[in-house]
Scaffold this motif. Structure first.
Motif, mmCIF file in Angstrom:
data_model
loop_
_atom_site.group_PDB
_atom_site.id
_atom_site.type_symbol
_atom_site.label_atom_id
_atom_site.label_comp_id
_atom_site.label_asym_id
_atom_site.label_seq_id
_atom_site.Cartn_x
_atom_site.Cartn_y
_atom_site.Cartn_z
ATOM 1 N N LEU A 196 -21.665 47.385 19.566
ATOM 2 C CA LEU A 196 -23.136 46.602 20.228
ATOM 3 C C LEU A 196 -22.970 47.088 21.688
ATOM 4 O O LEU A 196 -24.451 47.487 22.396
ATOM 5 C CB LEU A 196 -23.220 44.907 20.349
ATOM 6 N N LEU A 197 -22.420 47.151 22.808
ATOM 7 C CA LEU A 197 -22.002 47.842 23.957
ATOM 8 C C LEU A 197 -22.875 48.964 24.084
ATOM 9 O O LEU A 197 -24.233 49.409 25.379
ATOM 10 C CB LEU A 197 -21.061 48.264 24.319
ATOM 11 N N TYR A 198 -22.684 49.762 23.380
ATOM 12 C CA TYR A 198 -23.277 51.179 23.335
ATOM 13 C C TYR A 198 -24.214 51.833 21.996
ATOM 14 O O TYR A 198 -24.481 52.710 22.131
ATOM 15 C CB TYR A 198 -21.758 52.595 23.181
ATOM 16 N N LYS A 199 -24.756 50.402 22.163
ATOM 17 C CA LYS A 199 -26.365 50.431 21.500
ATOM 18 C C LYS A 199 -27.232 52.510 21.848
ATOM 19 O O LYS A 199 -28.034 52.805 21.063
ATOM 20 C CB LYS A 199 -26.930 49.182 20.996
ATOM 21 N N ASP A 200 -27.805 51.663 22.913
ATOM 22 C CA ASP A 200 -28.693 52.296 23.301
ATOM 23 C C ASP A 200 -28.493 54.096 23.523
ATOM 24 O O ASP A 200 -28.857 54.863 23.968
ATOM 25 C CB ASP A 200 -29.368 51.963 24.598
ATOM 26 N N HIS A 201 -26.964 53.785 23.824
ATOM 27 C CA HIS A 201 -26.383 54.969 24.391
ATOM 28 C C HIS A 201 -26.637 55.871 22.636
ATOM 29 O O HIS A 201 -26.866 57.242 23.186
ATOM 30 C CB HIS A 201 -25.025 55.048 24.629
ATOM 31 N N PHE A 202 -26.189 55.470 21.507
ATOM 32 C CA PHE A 202 -26.230 55.915 20.437
ATOM 33 C C PHE A 202 -27.463 56.631 20.050
ATOM 34 O O PHE A 202 -27.995 57.873 19.592
ATOM 35 C CB PHE A 202 -25.362 56.032 19.510
ATOM 36 N N ILE A 203 -28.691 56.035 20.040
ATOM 37 C CA ILE A 203 -29.620 56.438 19.854
ATOM 38 C C ILE A 203 -30.456 57.081 21.452
ATOM 39 O O ILE A 203 -31.266 57.780 20.040
ATOM 40 C CB ILE A 203 -30.599 55.151 20.198
ATOM 41 N N LEU A 204 -29.972 57.301 22.364
ATOM 42 C CA LEU A 204 -30.595 58.128 22.670
ATOM 43 C C LEU A 204 -29.780 59.500 22.529
ATOM 44 O O LEU A 204 -30.563 60.453 22.931
ATOM 45 C CB LEU A 204 -29.753 58.016 24.839
ATOM 46 N N PHE A 205 -29.038 59.601 21.980
ATOM 47 C CA PHE A 205 -28.282 60.761 21.476
ATOM 48 C C PHE A 205 -29.241 61.349 19.906
ATOM 49 O O PHE A 205 -29.095 62.393 20.394
ATOM 50 C CB PHE A 205 -26.720 60.581 21.101
ATOM 51 N N LEU A 206 -29.538 60.355 18.940
ATOM 52 C CA LEU A 206 -29.988 61.498 17.858
ATOM 53 C C LEU A 206 -31.602 61.354 18.622
ATOM 54 O O LEU A 206 -31.559 62.137 18.386
ATOM 55 C CB LEU A 206 -29.971 59.923 17.312
ATOM 56 N N VAL A 207 -31.766 60.732 19.827
ATOM 57 C CA VAL A 207 -33.299 61.005 20.161
ATOM 58 C C VAL A 207 -32.924 62.844 21.328
ATOM 59 O O VAL A 207 -34.097 63.386 20.400
ATOM 60 C CB VAL A 207 -34.098 60.205 21.252
ATOM 61 N N LYS A 208 -32.464 62.953 20.882
ATOM 62 C CA LYS A 208 -31.976 63.905 22.160
ATOM 63 C C LYS A 208 -31.189 65.527 21.252
ATOM 64 O O LYS A 208 -31.842 66.382 21.088
ATOM 65 C CB LYS A 208 -30.306 63.959 22.904
ATOM 66 N N LEU B 260 -37.884 58.851 13.722
ATOM 67 C CA LEU B 260 -36.408 58.705 13.763
ATOM 68 C C LEU B 260 -36.235 57.043 13.900
ATOM 69 O O LEU B 260 -35.712 56.736 13.378
ATOM 70 C CB LEU B 260 -36.344 59.471 14.928
ATOM 71 N N LYS B 261 -37.235 56.771 15.275
ATOM 72 C CA LYS B 261 -37.889 55.588 15.196
ATOM 73 C C LYS B 261 -38.214 54.594 14.259
ATOM 74 O O LYS B 261 -37.369 53.317 13.508
ATOM 75 C CB LYS B 261 -38.848 55.342 15.757
ATOM 76 N N ASN B 262 -39.041 55.465 13.123
ATOM 77 C CA ASN B 262 -39.105 54.712 11.611
ATOM 78 C C ASN B 262 -38.144 53.951 10.884
ATOM 79 O O ASN B 262 -37.415 52.970 10.514
ATOM 80 C CB ASN B 262 -40.151 54.841 11.433
ATOM 81 N N ILE B 263 -37.061 55.263 10.688
ATOM 82 C CA ILE B 263 -35.545 55.222 10.130
ATOM 83 C C ILE B 263 -34.587 54.386 10.951
ATOM 84 O O ILE B 263 -33.894 53.797 9.767
ATOM 85 C CB ILE B 263 -35.025 56.645 10.317
ATOM 86 N N LEU B 264 -34.481 53.966 11.570
ATOM 87 C CA LEU B 264 -33.427 53.230 12.736
ATOM 88 C C LEU B 264 -33.733 51.806 11.909
ATOM 89 O O LEU B 264 -33.031 51.298 11.617
ATOM 90 C CB LEU B 264 -33.659 54.359 13.751
ATOM 91 N N SER B 265 -35.795 51.996 12.628
ATOM 92 C CA SER B 265 -35.911 50.235 12.741
ATOM 93 C C SER B 265 -35.868 49.490 10.676
ATOM 94 O O SER B 265 -35.294 48.547 10.806
ATOM 95 C CB SER B 265 -36.927 50.218 12.440
ATOM 96 N N GLN B 266 -36.117 50.780 9.631
ATOM 97 C CA GLN B 266 -35.851 50.612 8.425
ATOM 98 C C GLN B 266 -34.194 50.578 7.491
ATOM 99 O O GLN B 266 -34.347 49.676 7.375
ATOM 100 C CB GLN B 266 -36.094 51.537 7.476
ATOM 101 N N ILE B 267 -33.359 51.052 8.773
ATOM 102 C CA ILE B 267 -32.074 50.887 8.353
ATOM 103 C C ILE B 267 -31.841 49.794 8.892
ATOM 104 O O ILE B 267 -30.869 48.670 8.585
ATOM 105 C CB ILE B 267 -31.606 51.414 9.129
ATOM 106 N N LYS B 268 -31.719 49.064 10.129
ATOM 107 C CA LYS B 268 -31.866 47.588 10.632
ATOM 108 C C LYS B 268 -32.305 46.715 9.968
ATOM 109 O O LYS B 268 -31.524 45.732 9.436
ATOM 110 C CB LYS B 268 -32.290 47.517 12.308
#
Length: 366
Positions: free
Chosen positions: A168-180, A190-198
């Motif tokens: 939870l604390l590093y949520k944005d950090h992990f997402i930025l890693f995937l973006v990079k 990628l955004k579509n996949i992450l939103s559908q997984i959620k």
């Protein structure tokens, strides 16, 4: 512009097979590390709406919002365990009655076997003594395995909340890693996949909780009707154990039968308990699972059963619990990657009415 490498079908299948073997091998040797991480990931996705509400709406700092989410979730689990432990302690006061009724029930079974199968009571006891001696020989190994299992469980209960907090604390950090990690033209996918997984994981876990509540209520109601003591506790245990495929409902039935011995040792009560469990399972498998679970996770029954079996053989009960959400994540990824789309379709629950081969005849003169 470089053209993508085109591989023949046998090469693609070989690479897929090698990849599956590598993933399976890594998971098997590292299951003690990977399983708590995956469990924490599921719990963090479930708690993400609460975390977002605390962080964005109430303006709590990220670390404080994450801590509160973990505390609320842990308090809910601890509350259920305290209720069960309190009821079990109350049930322990009837241990003498359970022992007496169990002996009466065993005598009735011995007589039934003797009358219907012509096996004397002495031969039956001799066979039981033989089995008991074999069990005692393996007792040290069993006790050792039990101690290891308990220590692993305590370790998981400690490390999973920590992992959940960190996710939870590093949520944005992990997402930025995937973006990079992914090229810019694939960021929308990628955004579509992450939103559908959620959405898929949230729907699945909420559906499991709803199924657990309905099974608990139906079982408690059935046990109350036939006059079983501690029907609320036994219904709750049945609902919780029902989350474990195949094994859970069997263990719940055994516990319910043993608990029913606090009242009487009549065979009719035990048969009634079996009938209640059977009716609840029929309702669960034919109404609740298709309506609640399968409507949220579009995975066909064949892939689900195979995944549960493989997950159970690889990581035990935790692997069986993780199998369905992991398959749902894989299906979401496969459906959104063109080269993997056939595998997503294979895992899906699509039921075409009929497929007819349409092969165009080629005129050899042309």
């Amino acid at each position: 512009m470089t053209r993508p490498l085109q591989l023949p079908l046998y090469a693609k299948l070989s690479l897929i097979l090698v990849s599956l073997i590598c993933f399976a091998f890594i998971f098997c040797i590292g299951k003690d590390i990977i399983t708590p991480v995956l469990m924490a990931f599921l719990f963090s996705v479930l708690l993400l709406p609460v975390f977002t509400f605390l962080n964005t709406k109430l303006k709590f700092p990220r670390y404080l919002a994450a801590i509160l989410c973990v505390i609320l979730f842990a308090s809910f689990i601890v509350g259920i365990l305290l209720f069960i432990s309190y009821e079990v302690t109350d049930m322990a006061n009837d241990f003498a009655t359970i022992k007496k009724n169990a002996n009466t029930f065993l005598v009735d079974i011995h007589k039934f076997i003797k009358d219907n199968f012509n096996i004397s009571i002495g031969e039956q006891k001799k066979y039981i003594d033989t089995v008991t001696k074999d069990s005692v020989k393996n007792g040290n190994a069993t006790i050792g395995s039990a101690i290891i299992s308990i220590s692993d469980l305590l370790l998981d209960c400690t490390i999973i909340p920590i992992y959940t907090f960190l996710f939870l604390l590093y949520k944005d950090h992990f997402i930025l890693f995937l973006v990079k990690l992914i090229s810019k033209e694939n960021h929308a996918a990628l955004k579509n996949i992450l939103s559908q997984i959620k959405v898929s994981i949230n729907n699945y876990i909420v559906s499991l909780i709803l199924e657990m509540i309905v099974v608990s209520v139906l079982t408690s109601l059935g046990l109350w009707i036939i006059g079983v003591k501690y029907f609320i506790l036994l219904g709750l245990i049945t609902g919780i154990l029902n989350l474990i495929p195949y094994i859970g409902i069997t263990a719940a039935g055994i516990i319910t039968i043993l608990a029913s011995l606090t009242g009487s040792a009549e065979t009719s009560v035990i048969i009634s308990i079996l009938i209640v469990n059977l009716i609840v399972q029929l309702i669960d498998n034919n109404i609740l699972v298709p309506l609640i679970i399968n409507s949220k996770v579009e995975i066909n029954a064949f892939v689900s059963i195979m995944g549960i079996i493989i997950g159970g053989s690889a990581a035990g009960i935790s692997g069986m619990f993780l199998a369905i959400p992991l398959l749902a994540i894989l299906k979401i990824i496969f459906d959104r990657i063109e080269s993997l789309e056939p595998w997503g379709y294979l895992m899906g629950n699509h039921m075409p009415k009929r497929f007819i081969w349409r092969i165009r005849k080629v005129n050899p003169q042309n």
